[in-house]
Design a protein around this motif. Structure first.
Motif, PDB file in Angstrom:
ATOM      1  N   SER A 122       1.021  -0.970  -0.266  1.00  0.00           N
ATOM      2  CA  SER A 122       0.197   0.096   0.486  1.00  0.00           C
ATOM      3  C   SER A 122       0.858   1.365   0.443  1.00  0.00           C
ATOM      4  N   PRO A 123       0.638   2.369  -0.559  1.00  0.00           N
ATOM      5  CA  PRO A 123       1.085   3.245  -1.131  1.00  0.00           C
ATOM      6  C   PRO A 123       1.825   4.063   0.504  1.00  0.00           C
ATOM      7  N   THR A 124       0.364   4.046   1.438  1.00  0.00           N
ATOM      8  CA  THR A 124       0.689   4.248   2.764  1.00  0.00           C
ATOM      9  C   THR A 124       1.543   3.692   3.415  1.00  0.00           C
ATOM     10  N   SER A 125       1.888   1.817   3.745  1.00  0.00           N
ATOM     11  CA  SER A 125       2.879   1.208   4.119  1.00  0.00           C
ATOM     12  C   SER A 125       4.590   1.745   3.418  1.00  0.00           C
ATOM     13  N   VAL A 126       3.807   2.572   2.650  1.00  0.00           N
ATOM     14  CA  VAL A 126       5.214   2.652   1.787  1.00  0.00           C
ATOM     15  C   VAL A 126       6.364   4.278   2.382  1.00  0.00           C
ATOM     16  N   LEU A 127       5.209   4.931   2.213  1.00  0.00           N
ATOM     17  CA  LEU A 127       5.629   6.634   2.448  1.00  0.00           C
ATOM     18  C   LEU A 127       5.999   6.109   3.893  1.00  0.00           C
ATOM     19  N   ASN A 128       4.941   5.665   4.987  1.00  0.00           N
ATOM     20  CA  ASN A 128       5.578   5.459   6.384  1.00  0.00           C
ATOM     21  C   ASN A 128       6.304   4.483   6.832  1.00  0.00           C
ATOM     22  N   ARG A 129       7.168   4.035   5.938  1.00  0.00           N
ATOM     23  CA  ARG A 129       8.576   2.932   5.991  1.00  0.00           C
ATOM     24  C   ARG A 129       9.412   4.244   5.479  1.00  0.00           C
ATOM     25  N   GLY A 130       9.088   4.677   4.415  1.00  0.00           N
ATOM     26  CA  GLY A 130      10.138   5.867   4.000  1.00  0.00           C
ATOM     27  C   GLY A 130      10.514   7.263   5.557  1.00  0.00           C
ATOM     28  N   TYR A 131       9.084   7.356   6.010  1.00  0.00           N
ATOM     29  CA  TYR A 131       9.492   8.593   7.176  1.00  0.00           C
ATOM     30  C   TYR A 131      10.465   8.114   8.458  1.00  0.00           C
ATOM     31  N   MET A 132      10.148   6.583   8.302  1.00  0.00           N
ATOM     32  CA  MET A 132      10.531   5.755   9.875  1.00  0.00           C
ATOM     33  C   MET A 132      12.312   5.462   9.334  1.00  0.00           C
ATOM     34  N   ASN A 133      12.512   5.624   8.392  1.00  0.00           N
ATOM     35  CA  ASN A 133      13.932   5.125   7.672  1.00  0.00           C
ATOM     36  C   ASN A 133      14.636   6.816   8.142  1.00  0.00           C
ATOM     37  N   LEU A 134      13.624   7.630   7.913  1.00  0.00           N
ATOM     38  CA  LEU A 134      14.460   9.041   8.257  1.00  0.00           C
ATOM     39  C   LEU A 134      15.845   9.091   9.667  1.00  0.00           C
ATOM     40  N   LEU A 135      14.594   8.630  11.002  1.00  0.00           N
ATOM     41  CA  LEU A 135      15.327   7.715  11.745  1.00  0.00           C
ATOM     42  C   LEU A 135      16.817   7.347  11.855  1.00  0.00           C
ATOM     43  N   CYS A 136      16.815   6.075  10.658  1.00  0.00           N
ATOM     44  CA  CYS A 136      18.238   5.481  10.222  1.00  0.00           C
ATOM     45  C   CYS A 136      19.129   6.005   9.208  1.00  0.00           C
ATOM     46  N   TRP A 137      19.377   7.528   9.271  1.00  0.00           N
ATOM     47  CA  TRP A 137      19.847   7.763   8.318  1.00  0.00           C
ATOM     48  C   TRP A 137      21.067   8.230   8.650  1.00  0.00           C
TER      49      TRP A 137
END
Length: 509
Positions: A290-305
């Motif tokens: 789902s697009p929402t799950s992808v976008l949420n994963r992208g946002y959470m990945n920012l905490l591991c940048w």
């Protein structure tokens, strides 16, 4: 800045319209990822300056909306810096020149008249639109033509003019500046008095600017989404930017979500270790995430940048510093919680339940981690392990409990120091729990409360809630502004082949 009982602040000419236009391009009209019709051209110097100005305006408007403590501040150079020495030298030369002119016989009022003109303009700039009577009084008292005539005939009364100026400043200044204005009344040297008047007027103008910002904030918040999206689109068209970094960021998130869906997935927005990435679109043999799950994963990945990782997404460049600060706080809270969990396992409930024990461990750990990057955690955890052991030994003695054996002391210190390893089991568990909790703050319709707090995080719940609210605020605003762009990108990433209904399930987040 006006006193509380005076009229409302003026709306700067055009300022409100520019900061938050009532309209804005509708999402369905947004040519978000339209490729440039011709190869990118090199911008001229004037175009570069204009673009930099537009970015500056966009950044300030964004900062006002997201940072409720945002204030404009005067630039202050370091005391021993070259800039400060040059400034002080020029100022001294100017005021020394004024002193010579006024001390001459007969006095030369050329510079003094220029300064009075600037003071008049500064006072008028502090007035509200309804201050018509006061405006007329200032125009009459500081009639520059009359002042020039008085100077020509040697009848210019500077002390009288400065007393009027101080009285007007006292009426217009914010309460916090009352003391500053009162202190000016004790100055007798006209040069020093004029110099101090300019210093205080600069402070008053800054007060008025910040007061205006506070007054405009509700209006900006109402229109910031449309304004930021419109300005961002204009910049894309001017710079021929196709959002390559944003596309790569979402492609990586889509690959991770697709990989996780084929296994027993953790929380849809959390991953303790990034999955292998696909450079193309999501495989057609895999269920489309789902697009929402992808976008949420992208946002959470920012905490591991990772430092030095690929460029930040273009749609998040204004929030990069803010998100990196959140990331730093999350890393720090992860270490604190891991240290407390390890210590709890070694010490047992009796010691850990001692009044103030956990608070002391938490405080010493936080102090030793303050301001450190992840690369220096190993060094910090050595000091933390020593301090924790000292606190444990002291508390055991106070409770009348037997001291730890040498082996147990070494084991406690070793376990705490091993937290520096990113693959440490305790650290990984704590990090996953923290990320799981924070993911609730970025869900479009998510609810969060202390009831959702995972086990082992009770000691940091207050700090975690604060970080979560800050993180959620940034992400919510970003999702509102750039949702249409993300929709267009995810259509290409998730549905690379033509579909009968290509818009299904993609348009909104």
């Amino acid at each position: 800045m006006p006193k509380p009982d005076e009229e409302e602040p003026p709306r700067p000419d055009g300022g409100a319209e520019e900061a938050g236009p009532s309209g804005g391009r509708r999402e369905e009209e947004l040519p978000a990822l339209r490729p440039p019709a011709s190869p990118p051209q090199i911008l001229s110097m004037s175009e570069l300056l204009e673009t930099a100005h537009e970015i500056s305006k966009l950044t300030i408007a964004h900062e006002i909306v997201l940072n409720h403590d945002f204030k404009l501040q005067a630039v202050n150079f370091a005391p021993n810096s070259l800039e400060n020495r040059v400034k002080e030298t020029l100022h001294k030369a100017f005021w020394d020149s004024l002193k010579e002119q006024l001390s001459a016989s007969p006095p030369d009022y050329t510079q003094a008249i220029q300064l009075l003109q600037e003071i008049k303009e500064a006072l008028l700039s502090l007035l509200l639109p309804r201050h018509n009577r006061l405006r007329s009084q200032i125009e009459e008292a500081l009639d520059m033509e009359l002042i020039r005539q008085e100077a020509e005939h040697g009848a210019l009364d500077i002390p009288s003019l400065t007393m009027y100026i101080l009285g007007t400043m006292a009426m217009l200044c914010a309460p916090v500046r009352d003391g500053e204005v009162q202190r000016l009344q004790s100055l007798t040297d006209p040069v020093q008095l004029l110099r101090e008047i300019f210093r205080v007027l600069d402070l008053m103008k800054m007060d008025m600017l910040n007061f205006t910002i506070q007054s405009l904030r509700p209006h900006l918040q109402d229109h910031s989404v449309q304004y930021e999206r419109k300005k961002f689109q204009e910049l894309l068209e001017k710079l021929h930017n196709s959002l390559d970094h944003t596309t790569e960021w979402l492609r990586k998130a889509a690959a991770e979500v697709a990989a996780a869906s084929s296994q027993s997935p953790p929380h849809p927005a959390v991953s303790s270790s990034p999955a292998s990435l696909s450079q193309g679109a999501v495989s057609s043999s895999t269920a489309v995430p789902s697009p929402t799950s992808v976008l949420n994963r992208g946002y959470m990945n920012l905490l591991c940048w990772e430092p030095g990782q690929k460029e930040y997404p273009e749609t998040l460049f204004m929030d990069q510093a803010r998100l990196q600060e959140v990331q730093s706080q999350v890393n720090q809270l992860t270490i604190i919680a891991a240290v407390l969990l390890v210590t709890s396992g070694m010490c047992g409930s009796t010691l850990f339940g001692s009044p103030g024990f956990v608070a002391r461990l938490k405080r010493v750990t936080k102090v030793l981690l303050e301001g450190l990057s992840c690369t220096r955690y190993e060094e910090a955890l050595q000091d933390i392990s020593n301090q924790v052991l000292q606190e444990v030994s002291r508390t055991l003695s106070q409770l009348g409990c037997p001291a730890f054996t040498n082996d147990k002391c070494a084991s406690l210190k070793g376990q705490i120091r091993s937290i520096a390893d990113k693959d440490n089991a305790v650290r990984s568990i704590i990090e996953q729990r923290i990320h799981s909790f924070l993911s609730l703050f970025i869900s479009p319709n998510g609810q969060n409360s202390l009831k959702d707090l995972p086990k082992g995080l009770d000691a940091i719940q207050e700090e975690l809630l604060e970080v979560g609210c800050r993180f959620g605020s940034v992400i919510h605003h970003n999702r509102q502004v750039f949702g249409p762009y993300y929709s267009e990108i995810l259509k290409k990433v998730l549905l690379p082949e033509p579909e009968p209904e290509p818009d299904a399930g993609i348009d909104s987040f």
